[in-house]
Structures are given as structure tokens and as C-alpha cells.
Write an enzyme that holds these catalytic residues in place. Structure first.
Site, PDB file in Angstrom:
ATOM      1  N   LYS A  91      -6.899   3.495  -3.634  1.00  0.00           N
ATOM      2  CA  LYS A  91      -7.279   3.500  -2.220  1.00  0.00           C
ATOM      3  C   LYS A  91      -7.439   4.935  -1.749  1.00  0.00           C
ATOM      4  O   LYS A  91      -6.665   5.812  -2.129  1.00  0.00           O
ATOM      5  CB  LYS A  91      -6.193   2.769  -1.416  1.00  0.00           C
TER       6      LYS A  91
ATOM      7  N   ASP B 114       0.858  -1.183   0.000  1.00  0.00           N
ATOM      8  CA  ASP B 114       0.000   0.000   0.000  1.00  0.00           C
ATOM      9  C   ASP B 114       0.896   1.235   0.000  1.00  0.00           C
ATOM     10  O   ASP B 114       1.496   1.568   1.021  1.00  0.00           O
ATOM     11  CB  ASP B 114      -0.904   0.017   1.236  1.00  0.00           C
TER      12      ASP B 114
ATOM     13  N   LYS C 234     -10.157   0.184  -2.871  1.00  0.00           N
ATOM     14  CA  LYS C 234     -10.067  -0.081  -1.431  1.00  0.00           C
ATOM     15  C   LYS C 234     -10.460   1.163  -0.653  1.00  0.00           C
ATOM     16  O   LYS C 234      -9.950   2.249  -0.897  1.00  0.00           O
ATOM     17  CB  LYS C 234      -8.645  -0.507  -1.047  1.00  0.00           C
TER      18      LYS C 234
END
Length: 238
Positions: free
Chosen positions: A158, A93, A197
Site C-alpha cells: 500500500k 493496515d 492498494k
């Protein structure tokens, strides 16, 4: 797959607070194992420990890169990614360079995301690109980031780190994190191979269900136990 299991496999259990110790890491990895979530998301130094703690489970190990402010040089993010993958992380991430995004320096952003994506894929890991939507809040900027992520082959877009605090006029800090409107915009703006996400502020079962409805495949959470206990009560056992 029943509903509780489906929801558990949406959750990336976050173990990222700066004050967390190795004992906290062990406890939270046990939580992740007990509820059989999709992954844990840990700090770079903790990857090896998390891999060992979760070796007898189906929970994947993810690692944050350039976290939480995204300010590292591209070469540093690449090195950090390579190190995390070598240590056993299979999900990455990464936080984008927020300032570069805000000034519209999209060539830099594309180079950065492409470089980290390449390292991830060379190591058979997936990459989730964190926009930090409390700071990068303009719709046109979010759309542009989605286009770049699609172009370079990132696996996920995300919303947030959970640490994108905005200072208000009274001097206090707060953040929104994932909003349904941003998630829907991101889902509509990525290509068919890029997933979404949610992260930041999803602390209840209804919150998780809402982001799922908005098109999310994953959701970062620290309130995993509360969410999945409520899911068991509402939908039945795992």
C-alpha cells in the site's frame, strides 16, 4: 458484477482523521453500509464499535497499526495487531518503520512485516503493508519493500497513510499520496499473490478508475460518496 458494484468493492472507506468522534464513526459506517464498500478502515479503539455497527452488512472491518508514523516497536505492533484481530478486525493496515527503510535496514523491516503478517494470518486476517511513499520515495527502496512483502507472504502493498505530510520551503505541509508511477512500479515488483492498494489523494471517480487501471485491487478513500455517486451517474445504478 456491474461496474458500480465492482468499484464499490475496491473501496476501503477510511475513518481515520484524529478529530473524528464516535458519532462520526457511526455516520461513516452508515455510508459504508449504504454503498456496500469492501471495508471500513478504523482506528484501533474503534474496532469493536465498527464490528457492531456493520454486523448486518457485507462490509468488512479493517484497522490501522502503528499509525500514522510507523514508529512503534515491533512487539507493540504485534500486540496492537493481536488486539485488533481479537476485537474483530479481519484486515490490518500496518505502517512500516519509515526511518529503518530509509537507512536500508532491510533485516529489521523484514522481521517487522513478517511478525505482523504471522499474527494476521494466525487470526485469519489479511495484512496490507503501508510504505508511505511520500517519505520512502526512491524506486529501489519501493522495489525492495515489494520483494520483502512477497517473501514474507503479506497480502497487499500500500502506498500511503494519507498523513505523510512533507514540509516545503515555505513551511507549509502537503503530500502526494498514491501516484500512478508508484502503483505501476509496485504492481510490477510484487509476486503473483500480493495485491496493491492505493491510498492518499484518490478523491474522484476518474482517480479511482486510474488506480484500477494501474493494477490496484483496493483503494483507501474518504470521498466515497462523491466517487460512487458519480459512478452511478456514469455507469448506472448499483
Amino acid at each position: 458484477m456491474n461496474k458500480v458494484k465492482e468499484l464499490a468493492k475496491m473501496i476501503d472507506h477510511s475513518i481515520l482523521h484524529p478529530t473524528m468522534t464516535d458519532e462520526d464513526l457511526k455516520r461513516e459506517c452508515e455510508v459504508a453500509k449504504e454503498y456496500d464498500v469492501a471495508s471500513v478502515c478504523v482506528k484501533p479503539y474503534a474496532v469493536k464499535q465498527a464490528v457492531e455497527l456493520l454486523k448486518d452488512s457485507y462490509v468488512l472491518v479493517g484497522c490501522v497499526i502503528g499509525f500514522p508514523a510507523g514508529n512503534s516497536a515491533i512487539e507493540v505492533k504485534v500486540f496492537e495487531t493481536e488486539k485488533a484481530c481479537v476485537d474483530g478486525a479481519v484486515e490490518i493496515d500496518m505502517v512500516i518503520n519509515i526511518g529503518k527503510a530509509l537507512q536500508g535496514e532491510w533485516d529489521y523491516i523484514e522481521k517487522e512485516i513478517a511478525a505482523v503478517t504471522k499474527v494476521c494470518h494466525n487470526n485469519k486476517a489479511i495484512v496490507k503493508v503501508i510504505f508511505e511513499t511520500d517519505y520512502v520515495s526512491k524506486k529501489e527502496d519501493i522495489v525492495e519493500l515489494c520483494k520483502i512483502c512477497t517473501k514474507v507472504g503479506a497480502d497487499y502493498v500500500k502506498t500511503s497513510t494519507g498523513f505523510g505530510f512533507v514540509k516545503s520551503d515555505d513551511g507549509k505541509y502537503a503530500y502526494q499520496g498514491a501516484t500512478i508511477s508508484n502503483l505501476e512500479l509496485m504492481k510490477a515488483s510484487v509476486g503473483p499473490n500480493v495485491k496493491v492498494k492505493a491510498a492518499g489523494g484518490v478523491r474522484t471517480l476518474d482517480g479511482l478508475l486510474a488506480v484500477q487501471k494501474a493494477g490496484c485491487s483496493r483503494c483507501g478513500a474518504t470521498a466515497t460518496v462523491v466517487i460512487l455517486k458519480d459512478a452511478k451517474e456514469r455507469f448506472g445504478d448499483l
